[in-house]
Design a protein around this motif. Structure first.
Motif, short mmCIF file in Angstrom:
data_model
loop_
_atom_site.label_atom_id
_atom_site.label_comp_id
_atom_site.label_asym_id
_atom_site.label_seq_id
_atom_site.Cartn_x
_atom_site.Cartn_y
_atom_site.Cartn_z
N ASP A 75 -6.15 -9.48 71.13
CA ASP A 75 -7.33 -9.75 70.31
C ASP A 75 -7.64 -8.52 69.46
OD1 ASP A 75 -10.84 -9.85 70.71
OD2 ASP A 75 -9.67 -11.14 69.39
N ILE A 76 -7.62 -8.68 68.14
CA ILE A 76 -7.91 -7.57 67.24
C ILE A 76 -9.35 -7.66 66.78
CG2 ILE A 76 -7.09 -8.88 65.21
CD1 ILE A 76 -6.10 -6.20 64.05
N SER A 77 -10.00 -6.51 66.69
CA SER A 77 -11.38 -6.47 66.21
C SER A 77 -11.61 -5.16 65.46
CB SER A 77 -12.37 -6.61 67.36
OG SER A 77 -12.22 -5.56 68.29
N ARG A 78 -12.68 -5.10 64.70
CA ARG A 78 -12.97 -3.93 63.91
C ARG A 78 -14.45 -3.61 63.96
NH1 ARG A 78 -11.02 -5.66 58.05
NH2 ARG A 78 -12.37 -4.00 57.28
N ASP A 79 -14.76 -2.32 63.90
CA ASP A 79 -16.13 -1.84 63.81
C ASP A 79 -16.24 -1.11 62.48
OD1 ASP A 79 -18.54 -0.42 63.95
OD2 ASP A 79 -18.41 -0.22 66.12
N ASN A 80 -16.73 -1.80 61.49
CA ASN A 80 -16.78 -1.22 60.15
C ASN A 80 -17.67 0.01 60.08
OD1 ASN A 80 -15.09 -3.25 59.33
ND2 ASN A 80 -16.68 -4.48 58.38
N ALA A 81 -18.76 -0.01 60.81
CA ALA A 81 -19.71 1.10 60.75
C ALA A 81 -19.10 2.39 61.31
CB ALA A 81 -20.97 0.75 61.51
N ARG A 82 -18.24 2.24 62.31
CA ARG A 82 -17.65 3.41 62.95
C ARG A 82 -16.23 3.69 62.48
NH1 ARG A 82 -19.54 2.85 69.33
NH2 ARG A 82 -21.78 2.81 68.93
N ASN A 83 -15.72 2.85 61.60
CA ASN A 83 -14.33 3.01 61.12
C ASN A 83 -13.34 3.01 62.27
OD1 ASN A 83 -14.93 3.19 58.36
ND2 ASN A 83 -15.38 5.36 58.52
N VAL A 84 -13.51 2.08 63.18
CA VAL A 84 -12.62 1.97 64.33
C VAL A 84 -12.04 0.57 64.40
CG1 VAL A 84 -12.40 2.19 66.82
CG2 VAL A 84 -13.95 3.70 65.59
N LEU A 85 -10.77 0.53 64.70
CA LEU A 85 -10.04 -0.73 64.87
C LEU A 85 -9.60 -0.81 66.33
CD1 LEU A 85 -8.77 -3.16 63.30
CD2 LEU A 85 -6.71 -1.75 63.09
N TYR A 86 -9.69 -2.00 66.90
CA TYR A 86 -9.34 -2.18 68.31
C TYR A 86 -8.25 -3.23 68.48
CZ TYR A 86 -13.87 0.09 69.04
OH TYR A 86 -14.92 0.97 69.02
N LEU A 87 -7.54 -3.10 69.58
CA LEU A 87 -6.60 -4.14 69.99
C LEU A 87 -6.72 -4.31 71.50
CD1 LEU A 87 -4.41 -6.10 68.95
CD2 LEU A 87 -2.72 -4.41 69.70
N GLN A 88 -7.29 -5.42 71.91
CA GLN A 88 -7.37 -5.75 73.33
C GLN A 88 -6.10 -6.50 73.69
OE1 GLN A 88 -9.78 -5.03 75.73
NE2 GLN A 88 -8.30 -5.93 77.15
N MET A 89 -5.39 -5.98 74.67
CA MET A 89 -4.11 -6.57 75.06
C MET A 89 -4.21 -7.02 76.52
SD MET A 89 -1.45 -3.93 73.24
CE MET A 89 -1.76 -2.64 74.43
N ASN A 90 -4.04 -8.30 76.73
CA ASN A 90 -4.12 -8.88 78.07
C ASN A 90 -2.79 -9.51 78.44
OD1 ASN A 90 -6.94 -8.27 78.21
ND2 ASN A 90 -7.37 -10.13 77.05
N ASN A 91 -2.61 -9.71 79.74
CA ASN A 91 -1.39 -10.33 80.23
C ASN A 91 -0.15 -9.69 79.61
OD1 ASN A 91 0.25 -12.12 81.65
ND2 ASN A 91 0.08 -13.74 80.11
N LEU A 92 -0.11 -8.39 79.71
CA LEU A 92 0.98 -7.64 79.09
C LEU A 92 2.31 -7.96 79.74
CD1 LEU A 92 -0.92 -4.32 78.54
CD2 LEU A 92 0.32 -5.56 76.76
N LYS A 93 3.36 -7.92 78.91
CA LYS A 93 4.71 -8.22 79.36
C LYS A 93 5.60 -7.02 79.07
CE LYS A 93 4.10 -13.09 78.11
NZ LYS A 93 4.62 -14.22 77.30
N PRO A 94 6.70 -6.88 79.79
CA PRO A 94 7.61 -5.75 79.54
C PRO A 94 8.05 -5.68 78.08
CG PRO A 94 8.16 -6.76 81.63
CD PRO A 94 7.10 -7.63 81.00
N GLU A 95 8.20 -6.82 77.43
CA GLU A 95 8.63 -6.82 76.03
C GLU A 95 7.55 -6.31 75.08
OE1 GLU A 95 8.79 -9.36 78.22
OE2 GLU A 95 8.35 -11.30 77.24
N ASP A 96 6.35 -6.07 75.57
CA ASP A 96 5.31 -5.45 74.75
C ASP A 96 5.46 -3.94 74.70
OD1 ASP A 96 3.03 -7.81 76.18
OD2 ASP A 96 3.94 -7.89 74.18
N THR A 97 6.37 -3.39 75.48
CA THR A 97 6.58 -1.95 75.49
C THR A 97 7.00 -1.47 74.11
OG1 THR A 97 7.18 -1.89 77.83
CG2 THR A 97 8.01 -0.11 76.44
N ALA A 98 6.24 -0.52 73.58
CA ALA A 98 6.48 -0.02 72.22
C ALA A 98 5.46 1.08 71.92
CB ALA A 98 6.34 -1.14 71.20
N ILE A 99 5.67 1.73 70.79
CA ILE A 99 4.63 2.60 70.24
C ILE A 99 3.80 1.75 69.28
CG2 ILE A 99 4.13 4.67 68.91
CD1 ILE A 99 6.82 5.79 69.80
N TYR A 100 2.51 1.81 69.44
CA TYR A 100 1.60 1.01 68.64
C TYR A 100 0.90 1.88 67.60
CZ TYR A 100 2.24 -3.00 71.68
OH TYR A 100 2.78 -4.07 72.37
#
Length: 114
Positions: A68-93
């Motif tokens: 789930d991607i979300s953004r906080d415009n006031a704070r200039n922050v971007l988020y990525l909530q990652m659930n049910n992670l799998k080994p194939e999600d292994t990477a540099i983000y």
């Protein structure tokens, strides 16, 4: 010039969750659409999720229903909530505008063990 700093990565077991953050030194959100990308060893960097200024989101098929991607415009922050992670999600983000137009940050390593 906007600088990007990603954080929140780590080592997690399959099925676990992580929340990534992207802090921008300047306003990343002057770019209408921003997103998260990832690069696994030996592979090209691919887009994972994007979000427009209006909040419209788009996800790679491989992460739909789990991330789930979300953004906080006031704070200039971007988020990525990652659930049910799998080994194939292994990477540099990484975060960046969409399409990518800012110098890449160092990224944050996500490692998912099976």
């Amino acid at each position: 010039q906007v600088q990007l700093v990603e954080s929140g990565g780590g080592l997690v077991q399959a099925g676990g969750s992580l929340r990534l953050s992207c802090a921008a030194s300047g306003s990343i959100f002057k770019f209408y659409s921003v997103g998260w990308y990832r690069q696994a060893p030996g592979k090209q960097r691919d887009v994972v999720a994007t979000i427009t200024g209006g909040g419209r989101t788009n996800y790679a098929d491989s992460v739909k229903g789990r991330f789930d991607i979300s953004r906080d415009n006031a704070r200039n922050v971007l988020y990525l909530q990652m659930n049910n992670l799998k080994p194939e999600d292994t990477a540099i983000y990484y975060c960046n505008s969409d399409p990518a137009a800012i110098d890449w940050g160092r990224g944050t390593q996500v490692t998912v063990s099976s």
